[in-house]
Design a protein around this motif. Structure first.
Motif, PDB file in Angstrom:
ATOM      1  N   CYS A   1       0.834  -1.214   0.000  1.00 23.61           N
ATOM      2  CA  CYS A   1       0.000   0.000   0.000  1.00 23.61           C
ATOM      3  C   CYS A   1       0.865   1.259   0.000  1.00 23.61           C
ATOM      4  O   CYS A   1       0.571   2.235  -0.705  1.00 23.61           O
ATOM      5  CB  CYS A   1      -0.930   0.002   1.206  1.00 23.61           C
ATOM      6  N   LEU A   2       1.932   1.235   0.765  1.00 25.90           N
ATOM      7  CA  LEU A   2       2.833   2.399   0.848  1.00 25.90           C
ATOM      8  C   LEU A   2       3.490   2.686  -0.504  1.00 25.90           C
ATOM      9  O   LEU A   2       3.580   3.845  -0.928  1.00 25.90           O
ATOM     10  CB  LEU A   2       3.896   2.176   1.921  1.00 25.90           C
ATOM     11  N   ILE A   3       3.963   1.644  -1.184  1.00 27.46           N
ATOM     12  CA  ILE A   3       4.613   1.885  -2.472  1.00 27.46           C
ATOM     13  C   ILE A   3       3.583   2.309  -3.514  1.00 27.46           C
ATOM     14  O   ILE A   3       3.880   3.093  -4.422  1.00 27.46           O
ATOM     15  CB  ILE A   3       5.415   0.639  -2.941  1.00 27.46           C
ATOM     16  N   GLY A   4       2.349   1.804  -3.376  1.00 26.15           N
ATOM     17  CA  GLY A   4       1.284   2.254  -4.275  1.00 26.15           C
ATOM     18  C   GLY A   4       0.992   3.726  -4.094  1.00 26.15           C
ATOM     19  O   GLY A   4       0.833   4.476  -5.076  1.00 26.15           O
ATOM     20  N   ILE A   5       0.933   4.172  -2.832  1.00 29.63           N
ATOM     21  CA  ILE A   5       0.711   5.598  -2.541  1.00 29.63           C
ATOM     22  C   ILE A   5       1.885   6.426  -3.077  1.00 29.63           C
ATOM     23  O   ILE A   5       1.707   7.508  -3.643  1.00 29.63           O
ATOM     24  CB  ILE A   5       0.534   5.814  -1.018  1.00 29.63           C
ATOM     25  N   CYS A   6       3.100   5.903  -2.880  1.00 32.15           N
ATOM     26  CA  CYS A   6       4.307   6.571  -3.386  1.00 32.15           C
ATOM     27  C   CYS A   6       4.196   6.813  -4.885  1.00 32.15           C
ATOM     28  O   CYS A   6       4.427   7.928  -5.374  1.00 32.15           O
ATOM     29  CB  CYS A   6       5.534   5.712  -3.069  1.00 32.15           C
ATOM     30  N   ASN A   7       3.816   5.789  -5.649  1.00 32.73           N
ATOM     31  CA  ASN A   7       3.720   5.914  -7.109  1.00 32.73           C
ATOM     32  C   ASN A   7       2.612   6.866  -7.533  1.00 32.73           C
ATOM     33  O   ASN A   7       2.760   7.606  -8.514  1.00 32.73           O
ATOM     34  CB  ASN A   7       3.493   4.536  -7.736  1.00 32.73           C
ATOM     35  N   SER A   8       1.502   6.845  -6.814  1.00 32.13           N
ATOM     36  CA  SER A   8       0.391   7.750  -7.139  1.00 32.13           C
ATOM     37  C   SER A   8       0.804   9.203  -6.942  1.00 32.13           C
ATOM     38  O   SER A   8       0.505  10.069  -7.774  1.00 32.13           O
ATOM     39  CB  SER A   8      -0.829   7.424  -6.279  1.00 32.13           C
ATOM     40  N   TYR A   9       1.488   9.484  -5.825  1.00 33.31           N
ATOM     41  CA  TYR A   9       1.957  10.850  -5.586  1.00 33.31           C
ATOM     42  C   TYR A   9       2.990  11.262  -6.632  1.00 33.31           C
ATOM     43  O   TYR A   9       3.009  12.413  -7.096  1.00 33.31           O
ATOM     44  CB  TYR A   9       2.548  10.965  -4.188  1.00 33.31           C
ATOM     45  N   ALA A  10       3.876  10.344  -6.996  1.00 34.58           N
ATOM     46  CA  ALA A  10       4.898  10.662  -8.001  1.00 34.58           C
ATOM     47  C   ALA A  10       4.249  10.992  -9.338  1.00 34.58           C
ATOM     48  O   ALA A  10       4.666  11.923 -10.034  1.00 34.58           O
ATOM     49  CB  ALA A  10       5.859   9.485  -8.157  1.00 34.58           C
ATOM     50  N   ASP A  11       3.211  10.246  -9.713  1.00 33.69           N
ATOM     51  CA  ASP A  11       2.515  10.506 -10.969  1.00 33.69           C
ATOM     52  C   ASP A  11       1.829  11.866 -10.969  1.00 33.69           C
ATOM     53  O   ASP A  11       1.611  12.461 -12.023  1.00 33.69           O
ATOM     54  CB  ASP A  11       1.474   9.409 -11.237  1.00 33.69           C
ATOM     55  N   SER A  12       1.488  12.354  -9.784  1.00 29.05           N
ATOM     56  CA  SER A  12       0.857  13.676  -9.667  1.00 29.05           C
ATOM     57  C   SER A  12       1.870  14.792  -9.477  1.00 29.05           C
ATOM     58  O   SER A  12       1.491  15.960  -9.323  1.00 29.05           O
ATOM     59  CB  SER A  12      -0.129  13.684  -8.484  1.00 29.05           C
ATOM     60  N   GLY A  13       3.176  14.449  -9.460  1.00 28.98           N
ATOM     61  CA  GLY A  13       4.215  15.459  -9.285  1.00 28.98           C
ATOM     62  C   GLY A  13       4.437  15.856  -7.843  1.00 28.98           C
ATOM     63  O   GLY A  13       5.145  16.826  -7.562  1.00 28.98           O
ATOM     64  N   LYS A  14       3.858  15.111  -6.891  1.00 29.84           N
ATOM     65  CA  LYS A  14       4.035  15.419  -5.470  1.00 29.84           C
ATOM     66  C   LYS A  14       5.206  14.592  -4.950  1.00 29.84           C
ATOM     67  O   LYS A  14       5.035  13.601  -4.213  1.00 29.84           O
ATOM     68  CB  LYS A  14       2.751  15.120  -4.701  1.00 29.84           C
ATOM     69  N   TYR A  15       6.429  15.005  -5.326  1.00 32.76           N
ATOM     70  CA  TYR A  15       7.609  14.185  -5.100  1.00 32.76           C
ATOM     71  C   TYR A  15       8.003  14.073  -3.626  1.00 32.76           C
ATOM     72  O   TYR A  15       8.515  13.044  -3.181  1.00 32.76           O
ATOM     73  CB  TYR A  15       8.784  14.730  -5.922  1.00 32.76           C
ATOM     74  N   LYS A  16       7.752  15.116  -2.857  1.00 30.65           N
ATOM     75  CA  LYS A  16       8.081  15.070  -1.437  1.00 30.65           C
ATOM     76  C   LYS A  16       7.256  13.992  -0.724  1.00 30.65           C
ATOM     77  O   LYS A  16       7.784  13.167   0.028  1.00 30.65           O
ATOM     78  CB  LYS A  16       7.826  16.438  -0.803  1.00 30.65           C
ATOM     79  N   ASP A  17       5.936  13.998  -0.979  1.00 31.17           N
ATOM     80  CA  ASP A  17       5.053  12.985  -0.389  1.00 31.17           C
ATOM     81  C   ASP A  17       5.396  11.597  -0.926  1.00 31.17           C
ATOM     82  O   ASP A  17       5.335  10.601  -0.198  1.00 31.17           O
ATOM     83  CB  ASP A  17       3.587  13.310  -0.699  1.00 31.17           C
ATOM     84  N   ALA A  18       5.745  11.545  -2.224  1.00 29.71           N
ATOM     85  CA  ALA A  18       6.087  10.261  -2.850  1.00 29.71           C
ATOM     86  C   ALA A  18       7.328   9.658  -2.189  1.00 29.71           C
ATOM     87  O   ALA A  18       7.352   8.466  -1.847  1.00 29.71           O
ATOM     88  CB  ALA A  18       6.328  10.456  -4.340  1.00 29.71           C
ATOM     89  N   LEU A  19       8.374  10.488  -1.997  1.00 30.76           N
ATOM     90  CA  LEU A  19       9.633   9.996  -1.412  1.00 30.76           C
ATOM     91  C   LEU A  19       9.434   9.537   0.034  1.00 30.76           C
ATOM     92  O   LEU A  19       9.999   8.519   0.465  1.00 30.76           O
ATOM     93  CB  LEU A  19      10.691  11.102  -1.482  1.00 30.76           C
ATOM     94  N   LYS A  20       8.599  10.257   0.753  1.00 34.25           N
ATOM     95  CA  LYS A  20       8.311   9.886   2.143  1.00 34.25           C
ATOM     96  C   LYS A  20       7.691   8.496   2.212  1.00 34.25           C
ATOM     97  O   LYS A  20       8.139   7.627   2.981  1.00 34.25           O
ATOM     98  CB  LYS A  20       7.358  10.926   2.751  1.00 34.25           C
ATOM     99  N   ASN A  21       6.686   8.228   1.405  1.00 35.31           N
ATOM    100  CA  ASN A  21       6.016   6.930   1.408  1.00 35.31           C
ATOM    101  C   ASN A  21       6.904   5.831   0.821  1.00 35.31           C
ATOM    102  O   ASN A  21       6.845   4.678   1.252  1.00 35.31           O
ATOM    103  CB  ASN A  21       4.696   7.011   0.638  1.00 35.31           C
ATOM    104  N   GLY A  22       7.741   6.205  -0.161  1.00 40.98           N
ATOM    105  CA  GLY A  22       8.667   5.245  -0.746  1.00 40.98           C
ATOM    106  C   GLY A  22       9.678   4.739   0.271  1.00 40.98           C
ATOM    107  O   GLY A  22       9.966   3.536   0.343  1.00 40.98           O
ATOM    108  N   ASN A  23      10.227   5.646   1.055  1.00 43.62           N
ATOM    109  CA  ASN A  23      11.212   5.248   2.084  1.00 43.62           C
ATOM    110  C   ASN A  23      10.561   4.400   3.186  1.00 43.62           C
ATOM    111  O   ASN A  23      11.173   3.464   3.713  1.00 43.62           O
ATOM    112  CB  ASN A  23      11.871   6.491   2.688  1.00 43.62           C
TER     113      ASN A  23
END
Length: 838
Positions: A430-452
């Motif tokens: 779920c976390l990596i899914g959220i990470c990818n969704s944020y990245a696709d929307s250009g929200k890289y800070k939120d994406a990196l947080k969930n990715g880590n």
């Protein structure tokens, strides 16, 4: 008098009037007229008999008068009389009609009687039709429903435009080619804004709920009212089964004997509510009829019907697995609508998975949604786990079609449930899914947080597959942030894990991503090598989305190398796949890249259309990163068309988005584009400001192609300011990078600047040599705008050297191209030159 007497007597013998209303009319005949009739026919002295027969004489005179009128009308030209819905005519009108057809059969009068066959049964018109049939007074012409090509014609008349294939297919399926239904349904579509005029064309929204018009409902209700209750019930079952059904299946459902069922089917066929399709199969003549019947079924009865149909579908096959493949979607719908929640979940998930694998995205979302809505009332085993999986899968499809915010909502709900049952694997997913969704929307800070967070979870539970997937996502984020060395490190770590596990699909994805990094760094041959390795694997494992991405990226390489036709070939192959699988983000990127190639070729009208179509899709799916790219490309197009203020507006919009989402590479591109525009309008202070900002980012992210691009703008600035030593230093650096990158486009632009530099130094031969080389490159690359600029600056060189003939020659060449591509600012600049004024 004798003829009239004979006619009256003939009427007495063959006709008796019994209608009370008619007798009331008889009494109103004037007394003088009655006396005159008695003189002609003494037999009429009885008052009641006289009243009746006076009416018959009057009716005859009326009929004969109408006949004579029509005969007079057709004495000079044939007469055509069309009567619609004749089956609703009253008895007196039908009697007149029969009289006229019989007495005018040898005259050039042609009657066209229009009626619905199913509504004639047991009517007065049917009796008249039988009489005329015995006398052979008419020829029957049956009208079949319109074919698709005819539906296209009738729609084109209604909307005064060519209908789309999508609209035509919808109308044909719903109406069965019935012209009246077509007209009424089109009125309803327009009333409900399902079809609207936009951008000089009709836009059809098939997902918009359409209310069936009362006029059509009335037609169907009238037909249903003519049937008995058993036939009506049979139609309800048929409507629940679907548009088409099998006789034996209907018999199994209704438990009727064969003879009774055939009789009822014949009655329904006569009413034209159903039609035979061959092999004891039937279908509704129009989808609208099925919809209306279905909507009228009461709720409790409807649930019972769906449960009965669903259970029967399950029990019919000797090979359950083979049968399930064919009917799983129907099972999902029937059990969901019957509120059999456990079975609805089971078959909806299977149907959703099949639709997802086939890229039938909207169907996949529908089936997963049915399953998710069924969970609260169900008692299915492993309920929480299945619900989490279902939410994840729906989110995956939502991401694919660009509904990133909805995907995040699903994934956060799944994450909450995963933590509740303490399932770490699901938590990481779920976390990596959220990470990818944020990245696709250009929200890289939120994406990196969930990715880590995801990476930490996977490493703790030693999930290699999840770790490789997360490293790839983190690498993508760093790439978007312009942190290329960090991105490469993440990708290589991910690739190592994928190779160890033998995950070919994952391996292909990482190879593609590494190719992207080398592309940005200007190492095109290395980049192409990685793309080709990735493409080969994608084809082997039938990963169509990955194949489309690779094709698109290979097109970018060839475009950078100046091979436009080859680039377009790869872009179009990619676009075809993305359209087929419903990958809207991929579709938008392919459109954008096709537009870029046309932009380089000076085909700005075509390029602008592709950029705008790409922008529309990206805005719809909220893909901010690519929205900014499209805005920048549109700005570049307006700049080359000399729409400088419009270009700057688009650049600033693009820059704002890129700054907000932290896209450093994109930010640099917007800054460089703004700098280029200010250089062209000779606003050197603003040009310097934006150029320095762009150059600072280029050095920060260490991208050689971007350093070279910005250095070109800095060289132009130094030349305009006559700071020739700095211009020369930058030129040498750009030419060196162009050779290193094997970029003809950058080399051609640098040689043009070299010609300008030597013009200012009055080294005419070296200037001519530089311009000559630049011209050869841009002619080969077919970049018209750049070529025209070289011709212009070469013209200036000849003018400054005193060679007015050659100056005019090259100004004329430049003028021709600028006129051709619509660059009005440059044509104005050339016209204002003294050579042209003379």
């Amino acid at each position: 008098r004798e003829v009239l007497r004979t006619l009256v007597l003939h009427t007495i013998v063959f006709r008796t009037i019994t209608d009370k209303k008619d007798k009331e009319i008889f009494k109103q005949i004037p007394r003088a007229y009655q006396i005159e009739l008695i003189k002609i026919v003494p037999e009429l002295s009885d008052r009641s008999t006289m009243n009746e027969h006076v009416f018959m004489v009057d009716k005859f005179r009326l009929f004969e008068g109408v006949r004579r009128l029509l005969a007079l009308q057709c004495s000079t030209t044939p007469l055509f009389i069309c009567l619609d819905n004749i089956n609703w005519a009253d008895d007196a009108s039908l009697e007149l009609l029969h009289y006229l057809i019989r007495t005018l059969k040898d005259s050039p009068v042609f009657f066209f009687l229009i009626y619905r066959v199913e509504e004639v049964k047991d009517s007065s018109f049917q009796e008249v039709l039988h009489l005329m049939g015995r006398e052979r007074l008419y020829e029957n012409i049956g009208l079949d429903p319109l074919k698709t090509v005819d539906v296209v014609r009738i729609l084109s008349f209604i909307i005064d435009s060519n209908p789309s294939v999508e609209l035509t297919d919808y109308i044909f399926k719903e109406t069965g080619g019935n012209p009246f239904f077509i007209e009424e349904l089109m009125k309803s579509l327009e009333t409900n804004d399902a079809i609207v005029w936009e951008d000089n064309k009709w836009i059809f929204d098939k997902d918009k709920k359409v209310i069936i018009p009362y006029s059509l409902e009335g037609v169907v209700e009238r037909k249903l009212g003519m049937m008995n209750s058993e036939a009506h019930s049979l139609l309800e079952y048929a409507a629940v089964i679907g548009r088409e059904f099998d006789f034996s299946f209907l018999q199994d459902i209704t438990k009727m004997n064969e003879g009774q069922l055939f009789d009822l089917m014949d009655e329904i066929l006569e009413m034209r509510l159903l039609r035979e399709t061959g092999g004891e199969r039937y279908c509704f003549s129009e989808n609208i009829i099925r919809d209306l019947i279905y909507q009228k079924i009461p709720g409790v009865k409807l649930k019972h019907y769906h449960q009965t149909v669903g259970e029967k579908l399950l029990s019919l096959s000797k090979d359950p697995k083979d049968h399930l493949e064919k009917v799983v979607e129907e099972l999902s719908n029937h059990f969901y609508l019957s509120e059999d929640w456990d079975k609805a979940i089971e078959y909806s998930i299977i149907a959703g998975n099949r639709a997802k694998d086939a890229y039938a995205n909207q169907n996949a979302i529908r089936f997963y949604t049915q399953a998710i809505e069924s969970f609260p009332e169900s008692e299915v085993d492993e309920k929480e786990i299945k619900e989490i999986e279902c939410l994840k899968k729906r989110a995956e499809v939502l991401n694919l079609i660009g509904e990133n915010e909805k995907a995040v909502v699903d994934l956060e709900e799944a994450l909450r449930k995963a933590r509740k049952i303490e399932n770490k694997k699901f938590e990481g997913d779920c976390l990596i899914g959220i990470c990818n969704s944020y990245a696709d929307s250009g929200k890289y800070k939120d994406a990196l947080k969930n990715g880590n967070l995801a990476l930490n979870v996977y490493q703790k539970i030693k999930d290699s597959k999840g770790e490789a997937k997360t490293l790839k996502s983190i690498g993508n984020i760093h790439w978007n942030l312009g942190e290329y060395s960090t991105a490469l490190e993440s990708f290589r770590n991910s690739l190592k894990i994928e190779e160890e596990m033998g995950n070919r699909k994952g391996e292909a994805q990482i190879l593609n991503n590494i190719g992207v990094v080398y592309d940005v760094l200007g190492e095109f041959s290395t980049s192409l090598e990685f793309y080709q390795r990735s493409l080969k694997i994608d084809k082997e494992v039938d990963n169509r989305r990955g194949e489309a991405i690779c094709l698109n990226n290979i097109g970018i390489i060839y475009n950078n190398l100046g091979e436009s036709s080859t680039a377009l070939k790869f872009y179009r192959s990619s676009l075809k796949i993305t359209e087929e699988i419903g990958d809207r983000k991929g579709e938008a990127r392919s459109l954008n890249n096709i537009g870029t190639t046309h932009w380089y070729l000076g085909e700005y009208t075509i390029a602008l259309e592709f950029f705008q179509n790409s922008l529309k899709i990206d805005e719809e799916i909220n893909n901010l990163r690519d929205v900014a790219t499209s805005l920048n490309n549109i700005g570049m197009t307006y700049k080359n068309l000399s729409g400088y203020s419009t270009a700057l507006e688009f650049y600033q919009r693009s820059l704002k988005i890129r700054e907000e989402i932290g896209n450093r590479k994109g930010e640099l591109e917007s800054l460089a584009s703004i700098c280029d525009t200010y250089l062209e309008v000779n606003d050197l202070s603003n040009a310097e400001l934006y150029c320095n900002k762009a150059y600072s980012i280029a050095q920060e992210i260490k991208s050689k192609p971007l350093i070279a691009e910005v250095s070109l703008y800095l060289t132009s600035f130094y030349l305009e300011k006559n700071i020739l030593n700095k211009a020369n230093m930058k030129l040498k650096r750009v030419l060196s990078l162009a050779e290193e990158l094997d970029s003809k486009r950058i080399k051609g632009a640098a040689l043009c600047l070299s010609g300008q530099f030597y013009t200012k130094k009055k080294k005419w031969d070296r200037a001519k040599f530089s311009f000559k080389q630049s011209i050869e490159i841009f002619e080969e690359l077919k970049i018209k705008y750049r070529l025209a600029k070289v011709f212009y600056y070469q013209g200036l060189m000849f003018k400054n050297s005193g060679d007015k003939i050659n100056a005019k020659k090259y100004f004329t060449k430049a003028m021709k191209i600028f006129n051709e591509i619509g660059s009005k600012g440059w044509t104005k600049k050339i016209k204002e030159d003294s050579i042209f004024r003379h």
